[in-house]
Design a protein around this motif. Structure first.
Motif, PDB file in Angstrom:
ATOM      1  N   GLN A  90      -5.247   5.181  -7.795  1.00 18.21           N
ATOM      2  CA  GLN A  90      -6.236   5.871  -6.959  1.00 18.21           C
ATOM      3  C   GLN A  90      -6.050   5.435  -5.505  1.00 18.21           C
ATOM      4  OE1 GLN A  90      -6.312   7.253 -10.056  1.00 18.21           O
ATOM      5  NE2 GLN A  90      -7.972   8.243  -8.947  1.00 18.21           N
ATOM      6  N   ILE A  91      -6.484   6.284  -4.580  1.00 18.14           N
ATOM      7  CA  ILE A  91      -6.256   5.999  -3.157  1.00 18.14           C
ATOM      8  C   ILE A  91      -6.964   4.712  -2.727  1.00 18.14           C
ATOM      9  CG2 ILE A  91      -8.121   7.561  -2.432  1.00 18.14           C
ATOM     10  CD1 ILE A  91      -6.354   8.243   0.040  1.00 18.14           C
ATOM     11  N   GLY A  92      -8.072   4.393  -3.389  1.00 20.28           N
ATOM     12  CA  GLY A  92      -8.785   3.155  -3.041  1.00 20.28           C
ATOM     13  C   GLY A  92      -8.307   1.948  -3.821  1.00 20.28           C
ATOM     14  N   SER A  93      -7.298   2.127  -4.657  1.00 21.87           N
ATOM     15  CA  SER A  93      -6.863   1.047  -5.546  1.00 21.87           C
ATOM     16  C   SER A  93      -5.530   0.425  -5.142  1.00 21.87           C
ATOM     17  CB  SER A  93      -6.736   1.578  -6.983  1.00 21.87           C
ATOM     18  OG  SER A  93      -7.948   2.123  -7.420  1.00 21.87           O
ATOM     19  N   SER A  96      -5.570  -3.399  -5.411  1.00 24.61           N
ATOM     20  CA  SER A  96      -6.043  -3.897  -6.693  1.00 24.61           C
ATOM     21  C   SER A  96      -5.076  -3.563  -7.829  1.00 24.61           C
ATOM     22  CB  SER A  96      -7.448  -3.367  -6.986  1.00 24.61           C
ATOM     23  OG  SER A  96      -7.599  -2.041  -6.581  1.00 24.61           O
ATOM     24  N   PHE A  97      -4.595  -2.345  -7.886  1.00 22.51           N
ATOM     25  CA  PHE A  97      -3.648  -1.994  -8.947  1.00 22.51           C
ATOM     26  C   PHE A  97      -2.394  -2.878  -8.815  1.00 22.51           C
ATOM     27  CE2 PHE A  97      -0.351   0.269 -11.174  1.00 22.51           C
ATOM     28  CZ  PHE A  97      -0.988   0.970 -12.188  1.00 22.51           C
ATOM     29  N   SER A 137      -9.521  -3.372  -1.067  1.00 24.69           N
ATOM     30  CA  SER A 137      -8.675  -3.725  -2.213  1.00 24.69           C
ATOM     31  C   SER A 137      -7.408  -4.427  -1.734  1.00 24.69           C
ATOM     32  CB  SER A 137      -8.344  -2.474  -3.035  1.00 24.69           C
ATOM     33  OG  SER A 137      -7.256  -1.774  -2.499  1.00 24.69           O
TER      34      SER A 137
END
Lengths: 354, 401
Positions: A90-93, A96-97, A137
């Motif tokens: 995801q664009i906000g991840s 974090s990913f 993130s």
């Protein structure tokens, strides 16, 4: 069971000086983790950068692609240009990913569930992801110091969604969310977020740098330094967008040099050992900002005062880097010595027709 | 690989610690934490286990629940066994990730200790937090006590990581009623766990030796087959779930019906239909009401995703009146009450014998449902039976005479 020691890779630097090898360098690896045939625009800066980055990293690499051009245009319709493992997130991840991938490999290698040297884990986040929605993130991943490299491919806007202003869109940049009009003739009135320096200041244990597609060897060496650094690294790379900047497609690399030569994209490295910025990179020339602006339709509406304002901004950046300003650049910051951009009048007329 | 010689042992722990113990027994590789009550206690316990060297895992304190789930997604995509969790608004902050995780078929496990959303945001248990994600492709079910919570975690990994399923799991327990009430829990021998739960091996992890691309963009016409596959995985989980529960009974000696628990339903005329911890108090209340001559029983739903439609139809079809105890909020929903009612009614629609169904809004805000309220609800059901008609679809318990 005793923990297994994690073996890290160490990639050699390219010997060429930072401005050499513009078109060809026999040292470059043959490997192409990012192959041609994808659906990015002609002259796409981010994909040029992607090729250089993944070439520098080599095949023991995992790529993470938060939503953005390098996801949508590259992986379209179940085709994939990635010769190494790649995952959308995801664009906000972005951070974090990527952190999850790095943590998984730390644990799996240590516990004997995966054998081999720790892979290069690279996140390719656009500036919308990196400066806005995924900022926290990424900060989290840098702060926790996962062994990964996070790249912001900075095309100074949300391009995939049809050119909208991001926190990295420069002052004066026209986008569909920052159009020029009678009340805001300059279009974007805010200055870009000083993203990379913010990352260096906030996460001083990380290797942080800026780079530009105009200087491929410098870019690739910085990628390798980031990957060799044990822990998190962050590079913000200038990657012009033909669709959003509105320029002739063969000029992507030229823009990548001009933006540095005009003082609008300071090139530096943050050394996590010395805890210092290294501003020693010097372009071959120094130029007034108008040389850079005049090639791009997104600045075509600017009036002399706006161009002068941008020159003042560029001059401050030169000073920050410890460069003495030549008189010509001081004069170029005075509105008396600057002219309107060619399309300024036309832009006003167009705005009134909406 | 040496098998630890630890024997089975009984310990006195709460639901949160039981979940942490389960993660430890499952030998998880990556744990992602972010604090929010009441589930936090699980992560506190795991942090200590990692600090003590009892569990070899990467313990990551994320910067938000959104990041927590993204880290879990990345780690699971790389081939690690992942444990995470949340409560209340935290479950919702991560909402974006639920579909991508099940869509990429990553068997992430998430522990939920329910908490009310805002408002009221109090620490009590309402199931709305997890139930709001019920259609995102996660296997989902509620435990009613700490032992069941422990067992559900092991079952979850076993089912979700099965190649025929490959789906993430939400292993839910009521906040406080389970998460913070201490009871006896039997911990197994690690050898038993190894027998029950093989190592996690995703068929297509992010591995530089076998490059794959996860989650590329697609054309609209490529969407339906992907969605159909996910739907089939959910349906295909049904036999895997049953098989896993059989194996579980064989290895650990505790036998559960994976779908439904029936309590005193043999001769019951009216039954409560609910999920989770209120099942424990309902059993107690039913004993009392039985002494007063009311033929009341309990049907507790143990797994809500995949929904055991035929079982619900066959079981509930045997009674005259079904009272759904919601413990969740479905504002403006078909009953103007909670969301369990609608699914129970839909399951019953094809039944030749349809009971009267009424929805009870009880336990809201995480309040305990007390004996008096069970009496009152039983009375409403018995009246409906006598009348042959419900008084209204939804009763807000405690707000009516």
């Amino acid at each position: 069971m005793p923990a297994i020691k994690v073996e890290r890779q160490m990639l050699p630097m390219f010997a060429s000086p930072n401005q050499g090898a513009r078109f060809y360098n026999p040292e470059l690896p043959q490997t192409e983790p990012f192959v041609p045939g994808h659906r990015t625009c002609a002259g796409c800066g981010p994909s040029i950068q992607y090729r250089m980055t993944s070439k520098a990293a080599g095949d023991n690499t995992i790529l993470v692609g938060p939503t953005g051009c390098m996801y949508v245009a590259n992986s379209s319709y179940l085709c994939t240009p990635y010769n190494v493992p790649w995952a959308h997130t995801q664009i906000g991840s972005a951070g974090s990913f990527t952190a999850g991938v790095a943590a998984a490999y730390e644990a799996m290698i240590r516990k004997g569930k995966w054998k081999g040297p720790f892979p290069n884990i690279i996140c390719e986040a656009g500036d919308g992801s990196a400066s806005d929605i995924g900022l926290a993130s990424i900060s989290g991943a840098l702060y926790r110091n996962h062994d990964c490299l996070i790249i912001c491919y900075d095309n100074e806007q949300y391009a995939n969604t049809g050119i909208q202003a991001s926190s990295r869109t420069p002052y004066g940049g026209m986008t569909t969310f920052s159009p020029p009009g009678k009340m805001v003739p300059e279009a974007k009135s805010l200055y870009p977020k000083d993203l990379a320096r913010m990352m260096a200041a906030g996460h001083p244990h990380c290797y942080v740098a800026t780079a530009s597609v105009g200087y491929p060897i410098d870019l690739m060496n910085k990628v390798r330094k980031g990957l060799n650094h044990k822990g998190a690294a962050y590079i913000m790379i200038y990657t012009p967008c033909q669709k959003g900047f509105v320029y002739e497609t063969p000029r992507s690399i030229d823009l990548g040099r001009l933006v540095v030569e005009c003082g609008l994209y300071p090139m530096w490295e943050w050394d996590p050992e010395k805890r210092k910025f290294d501003y020693s990179f010097r372009p071959q020339n120094m130029r007034p900002v108008s040389e850079y602006l005049k090639l791009q339709g997104r600045f075509g509406h600017l009036h002399a005062e706006h161009v002068a304002t941008m020159q003042k901004f560029a001059n401050m950046q030169w000073k920050m880097m410890g460069v003495e300003l030549p008189d010509a650049l001081v004069r170029a910051a005075d509105v008396k010595n600057v002219r309107d951009m060619g399309a300024a009048q036309a832009a006003e007329a167009v705005a009134l027709t909406v | 690989m040496t098998t630890a010689l630890a024997q089975k042992k009984k310990v006195r722990i709460n639901g949160c610690v039981a979940s942490a113990q389960a993660a430890k027994y499952a030998d998880v590789d990556v744990i992602t934490a972010y604090p929010i009550r009441p589930y936090t206690a699980t992560m506190i316990a795991l942090a200590q286990m990692v600090a003590n060297g009892e569990l070899d895992a990467e313990y990551i304190v994320a910067d938000s629940e959104h990041s927590q789930l993204s880290i879990a997604h990345g780690a699971s995509s790389s081939g690690a066994r992942v444990f995470t969790g949340s409560s209340g608004v935290g479950v919702q902050f991560a909402y974006e990730l639920y579909s991508p995780i099940s869509g990429t078929r990553m068997p992430v496990q998430m522990m939920i200790a329910d908490r009310t959303l805002d408002p009221p945001g109090d620490f009590g248990s309402e199931h709305t937090d997890a139930l709001s994600t019920r259609d995102m492709g996660w296997l989902m079910g509620w435990a009613c006590d700490a032992q069941e919570a422990f067992d559900n975690h092991l079952l979850g990994y076993r089912i979700g990581e099965d190649r025929r399923v490959l789906l993430p799991q939400m292993v839910c327990q009521d906040g406080f009623f389970v998460s913070h009430i201490t009871t006896d829990v039997e911990l197994p021998d690690t050898g038993q766990v190894r027998e029950f739960l093989p190592d996690y091996k995703h068929p297509y992890p992010l591995d530089p030796r076998r490059p794959v691309s996860h989650g590329p963009q697609i054309m609209p016409e490529q969407g339906p087959p992907l969605q159909l596959e996910r739907a089939r995985a959910m349906e295909g989980a049904v036999p895997v779930i049953e098989q896993a529960h059989e194996e579980f009974a064989r290895i650990f000696g505790r036998r559960y019906d994976p779908w439904i628990e029936e309590y005193m339903t043999g001769d019951a005329e009216v039954v409560f239909f609910l999920q989770g911890a209120h099942g424990v108090t309902a059993r107690y209340a039913i004993q009392h009401m039985r002494q007063r001559g009311a033929k009341v029983g309990l049907v507790r739903l143990k797994t809500i995703r995949p929904y055991p439609t035929d079982r619900v139809k066959d079981v509930l079809g045997r009674f005259a009146v079904v009272g759904v105890i919601e413990t969740n909020l479905g504002l403006g929903s078909v009953s103007s009450g909670g969301v369990l009612y609608a699914e129970a009614c839909a399951a019953l629609y094809e039944s030749a014998q349809r009971p009267l169904v009424v929805s009870f809004m009880a336990g809201m805000g995480g309040e305990a449902i007390v004996l008096k309220e069970f009496y009152w609800m039983t009375q409403k059901m018995l009246e409906a039976k006598k009348r042959g008609k419900i008084e209204k679809r939804t009763h807000w318990v405690g707000f009516e005479d």
